[in-house]
Design a protein around this motif. Structure first.
Motif, PDB file in Angstrom:
ATOM      1  N   TRP A  56      32.925 -13.595  20.786  1.00  0.00           N
ATOM      2  CA  TRP A  56      33.532 -14.433  21.829  1.00  0.00           C
ATOM      3  C   TRP A  56      32.885 -15.808  21.811  1.00  0.00           C
ATOM      4  CZ3 TRP A  56      31.763 -14.724  27.425  1.00  0.00           C
ATOM      5  CH2 TRP A  56      30.400 -14.479  27.551  1.00  0.00           C
ATOM      6  N   GLU A  59      29.004 -16.417  21.469  1.00  0.00           N
ATOM      7  CA  GLU A  59      28.485 -16.029  20.160  1.00  0.00           C
ATOM      8  C   GLU A  59      28.994 -16.963  19.063  1.00  0.00           C
ATOM      9  OE1 GLU A  59      27.585 -11.308  20.477  1.00  0.00           O
ATOM     10  OE2 GLU A  59      29.703 -11.864  20.406  1.00  0.00           O
ATOM     11  N   TRP A 148      23.629  -4.734  27.536  1.00  0.00           N
ATOM     12  CA  TRP A 148      24.463  -5.904  27.237  1.00  0.00           C
ATOM     13  C   TRP A 148      23.688  -6.906  26.383  1.00  0.00           C
ATOM     14  CZ3 TRP A 148      29.281  -7.756  27.253  1.00  0.00           C
ATOM     15  CH2 TRP A 148      29.440  -9.119  27.043  1.00  0.00           C
ATOM     16  N   GLU A 152      24.261  -8.770  22.294  1.00  0.00           N
ATOM     17  CA  GLU A 152      24.780 -10.122  22.496  1.00  0.00           C
ATOM     18  C   GLU A 152      24.042 -11.086  21.577  1.00  0.00           C
ATOM     19  OE1 GLU A 152      26.869 -13.223  24.929  1.00  0.00           O
ATOM     20  OE2 GLU A 152      27.224 -11.407  23.750  1.00  0.00           O
ATOM     21  N   GLU A 271      27.557  -8.403  31.529  1.00  0.00           N
ATOM     22  CA  GLU A 271      28.861  -9.063  31.526  1.00  0.00           C
ATOM     23  C   GLU A 271      29.942  -8.001  31.404  1.00  0.00           C
ATOM     24  OE1 GLU A 271      28.705 -12.449  32.165  1.00  0.00           O
ATOM     25  OE2 GLU A 271      26.637 -11.776  32.373  1.00  0.00           O
ATOM     26  N   GLN A 384      31.238  -1.809  27.746  1.00  0.00           N
ATOM     27  CA  GLN A 384      30.565  -2.831  26.953  1.00  0.00           C
ATOM     28  C   GLN A 384      30.819  -2.656  25.457  1.00  0.00           C
ATOM     29  OE1 GLN A 384      26.429  -2.452  27.972  1.00  0.00           O
ATOM     30  NE2 GLN A 384      26.642  -3.518  29.931  1.00  0.00           N
ATOM     31  N   LYS A 390      33.874  -8.440  25.699  1.00  0.00           N
ATOM     32  CA  LYS A 390      33.318  -9.762  25.985  1.00  0.00           C
ATOM     33  C   LYS A 390      34.437 -10.692  26.460  1.00  0.00           C
ATOM     34  CE  LYS A 390      29.669  -9.014  22.597  1.00  0.00           C
ATOM     35  NZ  LYS A 390      28.463  -9.226  23.384  1.00  0.00           N
ATOM     36  N   ASP A 391      34.602 -10.751  27.786  1.00  0.00           N
ATOM     37  CA  ASP A 391      35.571 -11.659  28.390  1.00  0.00           C
ATOM     38  C   ASP A 391      36.991 -11.373  27.909  1.00  0.00           C
ATOM     39  OD1 ASP A 391      35.903 -13.795  30.216  1.00  0.00           O
ATOM     40  OD2 ASP A 391      36.177 -15.207  28.572  1.00  0.00           O
ATOM     41  N   SER A 393      37.924 -10.683  24.999  1.00  0.00           N
ATOM     42  CA  SER A 393      38.153 -11.380  23.732  1.00  0.00           C
ATOM     43  C   SER A 393      39.027 -10.570  22.780  1.00  0.00           C
ATOM     44  CB  SER A 393      36.816 -11.683  23.047  1.00  0.00           C
ATOM     45  OG  SER A 393      37.028 -12.228  21.757  1.00  0.00           O
TER      46      SER A 393
END
Length: 527
Positions: A56, A59, A148, A152, A271, A384, A390-391, A393
């Motif tokens: 995302w 990253e 998380w 990440e 997240e 997760q 991730k958002d 993505s």
């Protein structure tokens, strides 16, 4: 309140010493093996399916910065993201060997979580005995904020590991009163502040620990010198971060959102797959599970307060409260800089309190309580590890579509991340090509003026699509990658522009956060 644990029976007696004052070999081996074992387990927990979520935007920034030349990276840090400069430098070295796939990018964070877990075991054992050490290490390894940051591709796990190492050096210095531990402390403080400026708040917390615990005050002078030296060494990064302060935090943070983030998100959620532009992305079992988990964890932490160990509380409470209170107060009084991920370094303190609470339960109840925590954590953990974790993505699928439907020489158009306010665009969906470069090899970017490496920015500079007529004269096929929430009127205007240039929409793909439209024309150049 004494310096010993109120419930002495909650932790076994220390291992017996030989007449010379050293541990027996069998005890020494067991003590040495325990932190290694819990550390390896923590690495496995963080690494499990870590490669599955799509990369995302955050990253992609890591990849963009770490894949540049040293001179270009230095130039960029003078303008933006100086707070992450040391991490980018480390990832530059790492990526030159292992590349930037999902697994390769996230592996250093999982390893850092393992070191943090092993260090926390040692710190907890020194503060409150082996029972609390095992409980705290186990809790830390599975807390959602830990799992998380362990998957990440950012600096949070590394700075947390340095914070734990810093804490171990402090505890060793206080108990053994040897100068070398405070020399190490100063070195680690410098490294920590350079990695994450909020480690400075952990150093302040350590000062409170020394003041709160009478037997530790003898180390005040040594700690002060080491802390001052470390902070001064990291001062250039702090100064640069202050100059770039507008890049930190979450704007428009309401009081209600702040309370939820502090009480739940900071430790018990991490997240999430939630994206405001994606309908239903905030729904799932993980959401109520995180709230119930927070309630159960706070109750266990409160149990540690009711049956206290003064050394543990003097150490854990400042590390938990000082960084959190500092960011919350500043967010309310000045500028909204609070973001739960910035305070990942407080997770070890929360794990210490929860672990102490578990250690003060009888064994059957402690096992049941830990099992309940794990059951509540599981839905969060699985969320997760989902593709859109991730958002929401969808970058991996978007890149896959481009790779399957584009040929070398085709055009690629990356739409702006927000409506352009002038003739130039500074942020586009080009970050997808940074995350998954293989899918875009051989394609001609029809709007790019300068890449991020060329102009020292994160994203580079682009023209508006309507100003790119001359760039597509010899291109017969263009794939347009635009945000799913890109304003409809702007999408319609761009589509009309393509039609005016002789293109027709021949195919389309819709993901959770991106839309791709394929435009073709029969004449006007080669594909």
């Amino acid at each position: 309140m004494s310096d010993t644990t109120a419930q002495a029976s909650s932790n076994p007696r220390p291992a017996r010493l030989t007449p010379s004052g050293t541990l027996r070999p069998t005890h020494r081996t067991a003590v040495g093996a325990a932190p290694v074992l819990v550390g390896l387990i923590a690495v496995a927990v963080s690494l499990f399916l870590a490669w599955q979520p799509a990369l995302w935007t955050d990253e992609a920034v890591t990849i963009s910065a770490a894949s540049r030349s040293w001179s270009s990276l230095w130039s960029m840090l003078g303008e933006v993201d100086a707070v992450h400069g040391a991490y980018y430098a480390l990832m530059h070295l790492w990526g030159s060997v292992f590349g930037f796939s999902e697994a390769a990018l996230r592996l250093p964070s999982a390893i850092a979580v393992g070191f943090a877990t092993a260090g926390l075991y040692l710190a907890a054992r020194a503060l409150d005995g082996p029972r609390t050490a095992f409980a705290a290490a186990a809790v830390f390894a599975v807390l959602p904020r830990t799992t998380w940051m362990g998957m990440e591709g950012r600096s949070f796990a590394l700075s947390t590991a340095v914070t734990v190492a810093l804490s171990c050096a402090l505890l060793a210095g206080v108990s053994r009163r040897r100068r070398r531990w405070f020399v190490l402390y100063g070195l680690l403080a410098a490294i920590g502040v350079i990695l994450n400026i909020y480690v400075l708040l952990a150093v302040v917390s350590h000062g409170l620990y020394i003041l709160l615990l009478p037997r530790a005050r003898r180390a005040l002078l040594a700690w002060s010198g080491a802390a001052a030296g470390g902070v001064l060494a990291g001062a250039p990064v702090v100064i640069a971060a202050v100059r770039q302060a507008g890049q930190l935090g979450t704007p428009d943070l309401t009081l209600q959102e702040l309370a939820r983030k502090v009480l739940v998100d900071q430790w018990f959620l991490g997240e999430t797959p939630t994206n405001a532009a994606v309908s239903g992305s905030g729904n799932g079992l993980w959401q109520p599970a995180a709230v119930i988990l927070a309630g159960a964890a706070w109750l266990l932490a409160a149990r540690a307060l009711r049956a206290p160990s003064r050394p543990l509380l003097a150490f854990a409470l400042p590390l938990l409260l000082v960084p959190t209170a500092a960011l919350v107060f500043y967010s309310l009084a000045a500028s909204p800089i609070y973001n739960p991920r910035y305070l990942s370094l407080t997770v070890p303190a929360m794990a210490l309190l929860i672990g102490a609470g578990l250690a003060r339960l009888r064994s059957p109840r402690a096992v049941a309580a830990l099992g309940l925590l794990c059951a509540l954590i599981l839905p969060v953990y699985l969320s997760q590890r989902s593709e859109g974790a991730k958002d929401s993505s969808d970058w991996a699928r978007a890149a896959g579509y481009v790779q399957a439907h584009a040929n070398p020489g085709n055009g690629i158009y990356f739409g702006p991340r927000r409506a352009p306010e002038g003739p130039l665009v500074d942020q586009t969906q080009r970050r997808i090509s940074t995350a998954y470069p293989e899918a875009f090899e051989g394609l001609r970017d029809v709007t790019v003026l300068a890449t991020g490496e060329a102009d020292g920015s994160l994203d580079g500079t682009s023209l508006r699509l309507q100003d790119s007529t001359s760039r597509i004269k010899d291109i017969n096929r263009v794939l347009a990658v635009r945000r799913a929430d890109y304003p409809p009127e702007l999408t319609a205007a761009e589509d009309r522009w393509f039609v005016e240039q002789g293109f027709t929409a021949v195919d389309a793909w819709s993901g959770t956060t991106n839309r791709i439209t394929v435009f073709e024309r029969k004449s006007g150049g080669s594909s």
